[in-house]
Design a protein around this motif. Structure first.
Motif, short mmCIF file in Angstrom:
data_model
loop_
_atom_site.label_atom_id
_atom_site.label_comp_id
_atom_site.label_asym_id
_atom_site.label_seq_id
_atom_site.Cartn_x
_atom_site.Cartn_y
_atom_site.Cartn_z
N UNK A 79 -61.16 55.24 43.40
CA UNK A 79 -61.91 54.05 43.83
C UNK A 79 -63.10 54.47 44.69
N UNK A 80 -62.88 55.42 45.57
CA UNK A 80 -63.94 55.88 46.46
C UNK A 80 -65.09 56.52 45.68
N UNK A 81 -64.78 57.31 44.67
CA UNK A 81 -65.81 58.07 43.96
C UNK A 81 -66.43 57.28 42.81
N UNK A 82 -65.66 56.44 42.13
CA UNK A 82 -66.17 55.75 40.95
C UNK A 82 -66.53 54.29 41.19
N UNK A 116 -77.49 53.62 45.51
CA UNK A 116 -76.33 54.30 44.92
C UNK A 116 -76.31 55.77 45.33
N UNK A 117 -77.47 56.42 45.32
CA UNK A 117 -77.55 57.83 45.75
C UNK A 117 -77.14 57.97 47.21
N UNK A 118 -77.59 57.04 48.04
CA UNK A 118 -77.19 57.07 49.46
C UNK A 118 -75.69 56.86 49.59
N UNK A 119 -75.12 55.98 48.77
CA UNK A 119 -73.66 55.76 48.84
C UNK A 119 -72.90 57.02 48.42
N UNK A 120 -73.37 57.74 47.40
CA UNK A 120 -72.74 59.00 47.02
C UNK A 120 -72.80 60.01 48.17
N UNK A 121 -73.95 60.07 48.84
CA UNK A 121 -74.13 60.99 49.96
C UNK A 121 -73.17 60.63 51.10
N UNK A 122 -73.05 59.33 51.40
CA UNK A 122 -72.15 58.89 52.46
C UNK A 122 -70.68 59.14 52.10
N UNK A 123 -70.33 58.93 50.84
CA UNK A 123 -68.96 59.19 50.39
C UNK A 123 -68.65 60.68 50.52
N UNK A 124 -69.62 61.52 50.17
CA UNK A 124 -69.44 62.97 50.30
C UNK A 124 -69.23 63.37 51.76
N UNK A 125 -70.04 62.81 52.66
CA UNK A 125 -69.87 63.09 54.08
C UNK A 125 -68.50 62.62 54.57
N UNK A 126 -68.09 61.43 54.15
CA UNK A 126 -66.80 60.88 54.55
C UNK A 126 -65.66 61.76 54.05
N UNK A 127 -65.73 62.19 52.79
CA UNK A 127 -64.67 63.02 52.21
C UNK A 127 -64.57 64.37 52.92
#
Length: 160
Positions: A79-82, A116-127
């Motif tokens: 859910x977090x990644x997709x 969307x790119x910013x959300x991927x970056x934030x998800x990566x930081x969170x993970x």
């Protein structure tokens, strides 16, 4: 619990490097000879994956172990990644279209992809920040080759 077997490649203290083989379903169905996807899958042979895990068990190199990942963790990570980036794309474009309806469609698309790119970056930081084994597999135990085991009945130590 989703389970997989692996082979212990290196042991250093309580750190263990376990090699697992990535499996694909291509080649197992009856139309694999006429399937383009199967041809592509055969061209890109699966490489073994090497995982570094903390072990509570006394493991030896060459030993087969059973790994597990709880379904809840796998669903949460999926859910977090997709799902989250897709929702960010839809919501960001919809909000921009509602707030600025006269804005050109190209700018809306650019804004959506940027969000969307910013959300991927934030998800990566969170993970990376949360990665304290939360999404890592756990060692369920060593598989004893001399014993037939049923699912969830794994011996903890291999008999030598």
């Amino acid at each position: 619990m989703i389970e997989e077997t692996g082979t212990v490649k290196k042991v250093k203290g309580n750190e263990v490097w376990i090699e697992t083989q990535i499996k694909t379903t291509c080649g197992t169905c009856h139309v694999s000879k006429n399937c383009g996807t199967s041809v592509v899958a055969k061209a890109f042979t699966a490489k073994p994956e090497l995982l570094k895990l903390i072990s509570l068990y006394d493991l030896k190199e060459g030993q087969t172990v059973k790994l597990g990942i709880p379904e809840e963790q796998l669903i949460g990570a999926s859910i977090l990644v997709y799902l989250l980036p897709i929702l960010v794309l839809i919501v960001s474009v919809s909000c921009l279209q509602f707030l600025l309806p006269e804005l050109d469609e190209g700018w809306q698309i650019l804004f959506g992809f940027t969000a969307t790119a910013i959300s991927f970056w934030q998800i990566s930081k969170f993970a990376k920040k949360q990665d304290k084994g939360q999404f890592s597999p756990v060692i369920l135990g060593a598989v004893n080759d001399a014993t037939v085991t049923m699912k969830n009945e794994i011996p903890l130590k291999k008999i030598i």
